[in-house]
Scaffold this active site. Structure first.
Site, short mmCIF file in Angstrom:
data_model
loop_
_atom_site.label_atom_id
_atom_site.label_comp_id
_atom_site.label_asym_id
_atom_site.label_seq_id
_atom_site.Cartn_x
_atom_site.Cartn_y
_atom_site.Cartn_z
N HIS A 189 -64.39 -8.34 -36.08
CA HIS A 189 -63.56 -7.34 -35.41
C HIS A 189 -63.49 -6.06 -36.25
O HIS A 189 -63.79 -4.96 -35.78
CB HIS A 189 -62.15 -7.91 -35.19
CG HIS A 189 -61.19 -6.97 -34.52
ND1 HIS A 189 -60.93 -7.00 -33.18
CD2 HIS A 189 -60.47 -5.94 -35.02
CE1 HIS A 189 -60.07 -6.03 -32.87
NE2 HIS A 189 -59.76 -5.39 -33.98
N GLU A 190 -63.11 -6.22 -37.51
CA GLU A 190 -62.99 -5.03 -38.38
C GLU A 190 -64.36 -4.38 -38.59
O GLU A 190 -64.47 -3.17 -38.71
CB GLU A 190 -62.35 -5.41 -39.71
CG GLU A 190 -60.92 -5.97 -39.62
CD GLU A 190 -59.97 -5.16 -38.75
OE1 GLU A 190 -60.14 -3.93 -38.65
OE2 GLU A 190 -59.06 -5.77 -38.15
N GLU B 281 -60.97 0.26 -30.28
CA GLU B 281 -60.80 -1.17 -30.03
C GLU B 281 -61.93 -1.73 -29.17
O GLU B 281 -62.28 -2.91 -29.29
CB GLU B 281 -59.42 -1.41 -29.39
CG GLU B 281 -58.90 -2.82 -29.46
CD GLU B 281 -58.56 -3.32 -30.88
OE1 GLU B 281 -58.62 -2.54 -31.85
OE2 GLU B 281 -58.23 -4.51 -31.00
ZN ZN Z 1 -58.72 -3.56 -33.88
#
Ligand code: ZN
Length: 417
Positions: A180-181, A211
């Site tokens: 995710h990061e 995001e």
């Molecule tokens: Zn995020």
């Protein structure tokens, strides 16, 4: 630049000081209230923060064709409108609730056993670094470290920091947190900071688009069968024998299970959006004055039960769980689900443009995907607003359909319904 200038100059100094001061006090009060499951102790602080946030919104001014909430939303999703978000969230919420109910009431829950292999942090770290390297994260221009709360920070040109945290008893927490990061980090590394650092052109579009990048790598790549076809042998080699008795299908199914849980940050890919939409509806109603702060727990619990079909046991696992409102982050929550929606819509277009993407992923080849993201999204900085970018890339306005197609298409076969 005009927008950035206005944002910085429209708020009176006294209000900025008050927001900072009350915000840090309220955050402390929230911590204690959550610990003690004591909403009444937090209520006056939330009142104050809501009031200050509304003053802030008034100073920004209601955007054309919008409402007061939009002025707050604009800090995180420039040009966003609650009315437009609602038009996508409403059908998404209804269809998701129905899907989750069908999966959990009529389907077969996959075993989560493969996720419970005990793997020590050093080995997880080796594997995490291996994965993000394969995804295309430039280790000469960034690094991965450990923190309590994982984040990504694009500090400066050539310096993008990722952090993660390791839990011995569930290695996928760190793996997906890291991916995710890394998605955020790949966006940061792809922005034209060399030429435009500090300018809108060198900056990300919005939290929703940011995001969309993290969720794409975490969920669309990381929770795919193709990813596990490539990654599992490496995971077995680097993280030890505990994983040896599981196959690709076991990992794929285990990482795509759905649960009726109370805590947003622990929620799965499908129910996560229900948690977010609940918060969006509630904060918008509070800003409009349609929902009084002291009615918050009741409204929360009622809506939660409607959406997820279970009763909230206490406010700690209900309206007190998130830090955001305590320091005035109103208008922030919807960006999480906007990210999932944008990711899904982009993903369909990417698969049209790269027809053999699946087979590339199963070989651990992510270069074509990354260069697509670079050309269509990263390199443009803030040249376009999120909605405009979406239309330019996909030819359509944001819709709930691609995300529902993705979730239905993946989860129904996993659950056998
Ligand atoms: Zn995020």
């Amino acid at each position: 630049m005009r927008r950035a200038y206005d944002k910085k100059t429209k708020l009176p100094t006294a209000l900025v000081a008050e927001l900072a001061k009350v915000g840090s006090q309220a955050q402390e009060a929230w911590k204690e209230a959550r610990e003690n499951n004591d909403f009444p102790a937090f209520e006056p602080w939330l009142e104050k923060m809501l009031d200050l946030s509304k003053q802030k919104a008034e100073c920004y001014g209601v955007p054309e064709g919008g409402e007061l909430y939009d002025a707050l939303l604009d800090d995180y999703e420039p040009g966003g409108r609650a009315r437009e978000i609602e038009a996508v969230f409403t059908p998404l919420g209804e269809r998701l609730s129905a899907l989750v109910k069908d999966l959990l009431d009529n389907g077969t829950t996959p075993s989560k056993e493969p996720l419970t292999c005990k793997i020590d942090a050093t080995k997880q770290n080796t594997f995490g670094n291996f994965v993000i390297n394969a995804l295309g994260f430039d280790m000469q221009a960034g690094r991965l470290d450990v923190t309590t709360h994982p984040f990504c920070s694009g500090i400066a040109p050539g310096d993008t920091r990722l952090t993660t945290r390791y839990r011995d008893e569930k290695f996928t927490d760190a793996l997906y947190g890291t991916m995710h990061e890394c998605g955020h980090g790949l966006y940061e590394q792809g922005l034209p900071k060399g030429d435009h650092f500090g300018e809108p052109l060198g900056d990300s579009i919005s939290l929703g688009i940011h995001e969309s990048q993290s969720r794409m790598w975490e969920n669309f790549v990381g929770r795919s069968r193709e990813f596990w076809e490539w990654a599992l042998p490496h995971a077995q080699e680097m993280m030890g024998s505990g994983l040896d008795r599981f196959g690709v299908e076991d990992l794929y199914r285990a990482t795509n299970s759905v649960e009726r849980s109370y805590i947003r940050v622990e929620a799965d890919e499908a129910t996560y959006n229900l948690h977010v939409m609940l918060r969006f509806g509630i904060e918008r109603a509070m800003v409009r004055g349609d929902l009084a702060v002291n009615d918050l727990p009741g409204a929360w619990n009622e809506r939660f039960e409607q959406m997820l079909g279970v009763k909230v046991p206490d406010d700690r696992r209900g309206c007190l769980q998130d830090v955001h409102w305590s320091f005035g982050l109103l208008g922030y929550f919807p960006t999480y689900t906007l990210g999932n929606l944008y990711a899904a819509q982009f993903w369909e277009k990417i698969n049209e443009d790269i027809p053999d993407l699946s087979s590339q992923m199963s070989k651990g080849e992510f270069g074509a995907l990354l260069s697509w993201l670079r050309t269509h999204i990263h390199e443009h900085g803030q040249r376009y607003r999120a909605g405009e970018l979406c239309e330019r890339i996909t030819g359509k306005a944001l819709s709930a359909d691609p995300l529902m197609r993705h979730l239905e298409g993946k989860l129904r076969p996993v659950y056998g319904v």
